[in-house]
Structures are given as structure tokens and as C-alpha cells.
Design an enzyme around this catalytic site. Sequence first.
Site, PDB file in Angstrom:
ATOM      1  CG  ASP A 126     148.974  78.744 -26.489  1.00  0.00           C
ATOM      2  OD1 ASP A 126     148.640  77.827 -25.717  1.00  0.00           O
ATOM      3  OD2 ASP A 126     148.172  79.331 -27.243  1.00  0.00           O
TER       4      ASP A 126
ATOM      5  CE1 TYR B  80     147.573  85.915 -22.453  1.00  0.00           C
ATOM      6  CE2 TYR B  80     145.323  86.024 -21.642  1.00  0.00           C
ATOM      7  CZ  TYR B  80     146.517  85.337 -21.782  1.00  0.00           C
ATOM      8  OH  TYR B  80     146.638  84.080 -21.245  1.00  0.00           O
TER       9      TYR B  80
END
Length: 244
Positions: A51, A110
Site C-alpha cells: 500500500d 512483514y
Amino acid sequence: MRYFMRLAYRGAPFHGWQSQPGEVTVQETLEKALSVVLRRDMKIVGAGRTDTGVNARMMIAHFDVDTPITDAAKLVRGLNSLVGKDIAVYEIYEVDADKHARFDATSRTYHYYALPEKSPFFHPLCWKAPDGLDYGKMNEAAQLLLETDDFTSFAKLHTDAKTNICKVTHARWHKVADTDGWVFVITADRFLRNMVRAVVGTLVEVGRGKMSVEEFKAVIDRRDRCAAGTSMPGHALYLWEVTY
């Protein structure tokens, strides 16, 4: 012939990975540079779609060409001269023609970085965490993520995802050596849009004492995004590793 590209980028200057009309994105920047160097229109496919503002320590992308690349190192240098300071291309190598950067990835990891003290050096890359977060309770809640496969409560609404099923194999806050900081490390076979930031935001509610571990489990079970916590800022999130 198909080639994999290994790269990294700082997310702040980009409107995410995926090309979008009127926006500067990582994918678009790389495609333009690759088209210039190879002198033909090029398209690339990434291992994921980060994003806006999200960083990547390791991103893998693939592209196809009709003739072999005879000097991959020269191509890497050419791309790095065009993509700007916020993207680094490290390696380009040939793979089997049917190998897919996104669909053949077996896991993704992540990292989300939190620093409790103000820092003039790390503030664009870490979240300024409040004092007194209970990381023990946050880890207790995080372990519940390994016991579920439906992450609807942490999924961005109104996306094109066909399923909210993911398999998380690691989810834990770790102390960052020689600092007062912490990093949340999460590994799964796939991730939904906004999923990690929503998970971290809900865990922070547990760390602040505003949500119990039992209430965190109830959030998971409700499968309702409105039940979860606030989505965390993207600047402290990193796509850390992609495995095949």
C-alpha cells in the site's frame, strides 16, 4: 524467457506498488525504466501489492523478454540509473518460463517497527510508540493468529479479494537489539490488503490495556473489520522477505 528481479524500495514517495492512473507507483517507475533500457514496452508482475507508503526490503518481480539478457549486471546498473534514489534493483536472473513472482511464492514476511523514544533519525521509518505498552500481552494475543485461517476482521473492505483465508505461521513482537525498539514479525502464505496494519493496530489496543486477549480473540471470531482496531501508519511497515 522469464526473469526475476530482486529489489527494495522506500515507500514514502510512492502511491503503493500497483500502477494507478495519475499516481506515481513503484511498478510504473520500474516499467518505464525497463522499457527505456530494453527499448520496448515492458510490464512486470510483483510478488505482492504494498500500500501507499509501505516499504520493501525485498520485493520480487518478474518480466518476459523474447531474447536472452546477455549482461544482467549491466541491466541492473541501467535500471538503477533511472529509477531514482528510493528504489534499488539488486539482481536479475533467469527462471523457468512458468515461474510466477506472485503465485509461486510460498510465504511472505512483514516487519512493523515501533520505537518508544523520539528519534530525528528513525521517525520516517518507525512508529513512535507510546510508553508502557505490554508486549507480553500483545504476544499472547498474537499467538491466536496462528490458530485461525479467516482474517476478515483485518481485511480492507470492498476489495477484489476472492477469499480472506490466510495461513499465519509466525506472529510475534521481538526486541530490537541494542535499542529500546520492538519489531512485530509476521509470516503467512498470503496477506490481505491492509491486513498487517490492522493486526498491529488491534494488538496495540491490547498493549494499551484497552482490549483483553479474550476480546482480541472475539474480534477474530466476529469476522467484522469494524470490530478490529485502527489501521497503523504505513511508513513503519516493511515487506521483509518473499520465499519460493
